[in-house]
Write a protein that holds these residues in place. Structure first.
Motif, PDB file in Angstrom:
ATOM      1  N   CYS A 128     -35.941 -13.908 -28.683  1.00 17.99           N
ATOM      2  CA  CYS A 128     -36.046 -13.689 -27.469  1.00 17.99           C
ATOM      3  C   CYS A 128     -35.113 -12.453 -26.798  1.00 17.99           C
ATOM      4  O   CYS A 128     -35.457 -12.090 -25.510  1.00 17.99           O
ATOM      5  N   PHE A 129     -34.498 -12.202 -27.481  1.00 18.53           N
ATOM      6  CA  PHE A 129     -33.422 -10.934 -27.074  1.00 18.53           C
ATOM      7  C   PHE A 129     -33.893  -9.740 -28.075  1.00 18.53           C
ATOM      8  O   PHE A 129     -34.067  -9.885 -29.088  1.00 18.53           O
ATOM      9  N   SER A 130     -34.015  -8.782 -27.275  1.00 19.12           N
ATOM     10  CA  SER A 130     -33.996  -7.416 -28.163  1.00 19.12           C
ATOM     11  C   SER A 130     -33.067  -6.520 -28.121  1.00 19.12           C
ATOM     12  O   SER A 130     -31.969  -6.600 -28.869  1.00 19.12           O
ATOM     13  N   THR A 131     -32.915  -5.320 -27.251  1.00 18.33           N
ATOM     14  CA  THR A 131     -31.924  -4.310 -27.276  1.00 18.33           C
ATOM     15  C   THR A 131     -30.710  -4.618 -26.416  1.00 18.33           C
ATOM     16  O   THR A 131     -30.915  -5.222 -25.294  1.00 18.33           O
ATOM     17  N   ILE A 132     -29.539  -4.461 -27.013  1.00 15.06           N
ATOM     18  CA  ILE A 132     -28.387  -4.911 -26.545  1.00 15.06           C
ATOM     19  C   ILE A 132     -27.325  -3.582 -25.999  1.00 15.06           C
ATOM     20  O   ILE A 132     -27.449  -2.615 -27.018  1.00 15.06           O
ATOM     21  N   THR A 133     -27.208  -3.224 -24.909  1.00 12.93           N
ATOM     22  CA  THR A 133     -26.607  -2.080 -24.293  1.00 12.93           C
ATOM     23  C   THR A 133     -25.301  -2.159 -23.731  1.00 12.93           C
ATOM     24  O   THR A 133     -25.024  -3.159 -23.090  1.00 12.93           O
ATOM     25  N   ASN A 134     -24.231  -1.637 -24.091  1.00  8.52           N
ATOM     26  CA  ASN A 134     -22.956  -1.635 -23.485  1.00  8.52           C
ATOM     27  C   ASN A 134     -22.967  -0.971 -22.352  1.00  8.52           C
ATOM     28  O   ASN A 134     -23.108   0.244 -22.211  1.00  8.52           O
ATOM     29  N   THR A 135     -22.915  -1.553 -20.852  1.00  6.29           N
ATOM     30  CA  THR A 135     -22.997  -0.898 -19.752  1.00  6.29           C
ATOM     31  C   THR A 135     -21.703   0.226 -19.535  1.00  6.29           C
ATOM     32  O   THR A 135     -22.089   1.044 -18.607  1.00  6.29           O
TER      33      THR A 135
ATOM     34  N   PHE B  49     -26.783  -2.790 -30.369  1.00  7.92           N
ATOM     35  CA  PHE B  49     -27.370  -3.736 -31.368  1.00  7.92           C
ATOM     36  C   PHE B  49     -29.239  -3.676 -30.956  1.00  7.92           C
ATOM     37  O   PHE B  49     -29.471  -3.868 -29.844  1.00  7.92           O
ATOM     38  N   ASN B  50     -29.878  -3.413 -32.018  1.00  8.31           N
ATOM     39  CA  ASN B  50     -31.447  -3.660 -32.028  1.00  8.31           C
ATOM     40  C   ASN B  50     -31.642  -4.799 -32.806  1.00  8.31           C
ATOM     41  O   ASN B  50     -31.349  -4.873 -33.910  1.00  8.31           O
ATOM     42  N   ASN B  51     -32.257  -5.727 -31.959  1.00 10.04           N
ATOM     43  CA  ASN B  51     -32.745  -7.078 -32.836  1.00 10.04           C
ATOM     44  C   ASN B  51     -33.790  -6.934 -33.709  1.00 10.04           C
ATOM     45  O   ASN B  51     -35.166  -6.742 -33.124  1.00 10.04           O
ATOM     46  N   LEU B  52     -34.036  -7.092 -34.981  1.00  9.42           N
ATOM     47  CA  LEU B  52     -35.253  -7.093 -35.593  1.00  9.42           C
ATOM     48  C   LEU B  52     -35.914  -8.275 -35.955  1.00  9.42           C
ATOM     49  O   LEU B  52     -36.892  -8.488 -36.602  1.00  9.42           O
ATOM     50  N   ASN B  53     -35.181  -9.385 -35.438  1.00 11.13           N
ATOM     51  CA  ASN B  53     -35.778 -10.908 -35.860  1.00 11.13           C
ATOM     52  C   ASN B  53     -36.836 -10.875 -34.900  1.00 11.13           C
ATOM     53  O   ASN B  53     -36.817 -11.187 -33.350  1.00 11.13           O
ATOM     54  N   ASN B  54     -38.171 -11.316 -35.390  1.00  5.13           N
ATOM     55  CA  ASN B  54     -39.269 -11.625 -34.615  1.00  5.13           C
ATOM     56  C   ASN B  54     -39.811 -13.050 -34.767  1.00  5.13           C
ATOM     57  O   ASN B  54     -40.980 -13.164 -34.581  1.00  5.13           O
ATOM     58  N   SER B  55     -39.017 -13.846 -35.435  1.00  7.07           N
ATOM     59  CA  SER B  55     -39.404 -15.385 -35.809  1.00  7.07           C
ATOM     60  C   SER B  55     -39.238 -16.149 -34.640  1.00  7.07           C
ATOM     61  O   SER B  55     -38.194 -16.234 -33.841  1.00  7.07           O
ATOM     62  N   GLU B  56     -40.498 -16.637 -34.270  1.00  8.85           N
ATOM     63  CA  GLU B  56     -40.417 -17.461 -32.987  1.00  8.85           C
ATOM     64  C   GLU B  56     -39.620 -18.862 -33.063  1.00  8.85           C
ATOM     65  O   GLU B  56     -39.878 -19.541 -34.119  1.00  8.85           O
ATOM     66  N   SER B  57     -39.089 -19.080 -32.155  1.00 14.39           N
ATOM     67  CA  SER B  57     -38.209 -20.485 -32.291  1.00 14.39           C
ATOM     68  C   SER B  57     -38.797 -21.686 -32.409  1.00 14.39           C
ATOM     69  O   SER B  57     -40.156 -21.538 -31.606  1.00 14.39           O
ATOM     70  N   LYS B  58     -38.621 -22.642 -32.868  1.00  8.25           N
ATOM     71  CA  LYS B  58     -39.591 -23.853 -33.126  1.00  8.25           C
ATOM     72  C   LYS B  58     -38.989 -24.932 -32.378  1.00  8.25           C
ATOM     73  O   LYS B  58     -39.368 -25.945 -32.329  1.00  8.25           O
ATOM     74  N   VAL B  59     -37.916 -24.789 -31.506  1.00  8.17           N
ATOM     75  CA  VAL B  59     -37.080 -25.700 -30.905  1.00  8.17           C
ATOM     76  C   VAL B  59     -37.703 -25.716 -29.351  1.00  8.17           C
ATOM     77  O   VAL B  59     -38.526 -24.978 -29.025  1.00  8.17           O
ATOM     78  N   ASP B  60     -37.669 -27.126 -28.801  1.00  3.82           N
ATOM     79  CA  ASP B  60     -38.005 -27.249 -27.301  1.00  3.82           C
ATOM     80  C   ASP B  60     -37.044 -26.795 -26.350  1.00  3.82           C
ATOM     81  O   ASP B  60     -37.472 -26.446 -25.399  1.00  3.82           O
ATOM     82  N   VAL B  61     -35.789 -26.941 -26.732  1.00  2.00           N
ATOM     83  CA  VAL B  61     -34.584 -26.450 -25.747  1.00  2.00           C
ATOM     84  C   VAL B  61     -33.952 -25.642 -26.499  1.00  2.00           C
ATOM     85  O   VAL B  61     -33.461 -25.899 -27.395  1.00  2.00           O
TER      86      VAL B  61
END
Length: 385
Positions: free
Chosen positions: A21-28, A35-47
């Motif tokens: 659910c998170f993608s690119t992280i930038t230090n303002t 950080f560039n998030n390469l994880n594209n696995s959808e979470s299987k949890v309800d919360v």
């Protein structure tokens, strides 16, 4: 219903992974993508509860599936040092402290270095397995004693000890983590575990030998790490959670942490769970803003310090002409377990009288079980317990 709780700081800085659910992280502060998030696995949890999202980071988010909603809840404040425009340590101290405070900080460092055989080491990029094993175990020994002193039960860092052990050494070699250590001789007396992402250093766990409390080693640790960061082009130091006086005193930037909660709107249980969670978090934040939580911790710490001050241990300086029969004196090793609790008093004696550890000797006295002698180069004392 499946529920999962993650700590954003731990996942990003310590594990280098984030939910999809998170993608690119930038230090303002620096506008650098860290950080560039390469994880594209959808979470299987309800919360999915994600704790501790720092607002000084710009957190990109992927588009959620239609059945997944989310909300943010403001939590506690965070603190960091932004080195933008800072030339060196003296420059930063001049910005944050008055002349008197700067003198006291430098004096504490001089006293520490005068009384003990002090050296400093930042393990970053290089560290033998033998050094790592030794520092890691000493780190946790100091953390255990400090946790007891602060009244912290079930310190969460002990839960993850084995996981940290398996990961941190390689992270140090890869320059993704560091150990900063203050040594007295070969003994670590102050240890800080840091994680590094690009040009940001995150002080994750800090601890020290409580016997050296009088010397405020934490402040010397901070000054040395600020020096290192400026020399090595690190743009900011971020601190772990907790609103403490020393953080407000040292840091030039205050930001907020958030909770973000993702939930499945098709699940009644998930909706009920997150509504309850939202109510709890909003209520806690309201109490925090009303200073109720701050006052609770204030009185808790005051009570803890009062209980400590009730101890009968004390330092009594002796006249220059004092005399004990040498045949009744037995040399003792202050580093034996028997004297662990009283070593702090001996070090306070060093601090107050500008004596050096290498110049003192300690003696037990025949038929006396409630005090021992400390003989210095210039001054002698009786330590009662």
């Amino acid at each position: 219903m499946k529920t999962e709780t993650l700590n954003f700081v731990t996942e990003l800085f310590a594990k280098r992974r984030l939910p999809a659910c998170f993608s690119t992280i930038t230090n303002t502060l620096s506008d650098d993508v860290i950080f560039n998030n390469l994880n594209n696995s959808e979470s299987k949890v309800d919360v999915l509860i994600v704790e501790d999202l720092p607002r000084y980071l710009k957190i990109g988010r992927t588009k959620n599936p239609k059945h997944i909603k989310s909300f943010l809840v403001k939590h506690y404040p965070g603190f960091l040092i932004d080195f933008n425009g800072v030339k060196d340590l003296s420059d930063y101290l001049n910005q944050r402290f008055g002349k008197s405070s700067r003198y006291k900080l430098r004096r504490e460092q001089r006293k520490l270095e005068h009384c003990f055989n002090i050296s400093y080491k930042m393990y970053f990029g290089e560290m033998s397995q033998e050094e790592y094993d030794f520092i890691f175990e000493e780190f946790y020994k100091l953390l255990a004693l400090r946790s007891i002193e602060k009244g912290i039960e079930n310190n969460v860092n002990f839960k993850y000890k084995s996981q940290y052990y398996e990961r941190v050494h390689q992270m140090i070699l890869d320059k993704d983590a560091s150990f900063f250590v203050i040594y007295n001789g070969k003994k670590p007396i102050d240890v800080c575990l840091n994680f590094h992402v690009e040009n940001t250093l995150f002080q994750y766990i800090r601890t020290y030998d409580i016997a050296y409390s009088k010397f405020n080693t934490g402040y010397t640790d901070l000054m040395k790490q600020i020096e290192w960061c400026i020399e090595n082009k690190v743009k900011s130091i971020s601190f772990s959670k907790g609103d403490f006086y020393w953080k407000r005193r040292w840091c030039n930037t205050v930001y907020d942490y958030d909770y973000e909660v993702f939930y499945n709107v098709r699940s009644i249980k998930a909706i009920l769970t997150v509504n309850k969670l939202r109510l709890i978090k909003v209520s806690i934040q309201l109490l925090r803003e009303m200073n109720v939580i701050k006052m609770y911790h204030y009185f808790k710490d005051k009570r803890r310090l009062a209980n400590r001050s009730q101890t009968t241990s004390k330092i009594e300086l002796l006249e220059s002409n004092f005399y004990f029969d040498p045949s009744e004196l037995t040399r003792i090793d202050l580093y034996t377990k028997q004297y662990d609790e009283y070593r702090r008093l001996v070090f306070e004696f060093l601090y107050q009288n500008n004596e050096r550890e290498k110049d003192i000797s300690a003696y037990a006295i025949k038929n006396e079980t409630h005090f021992f002698l400390v003989k210095g180069k210039k001054i002698n004392a009786k330590i009662s317990f």
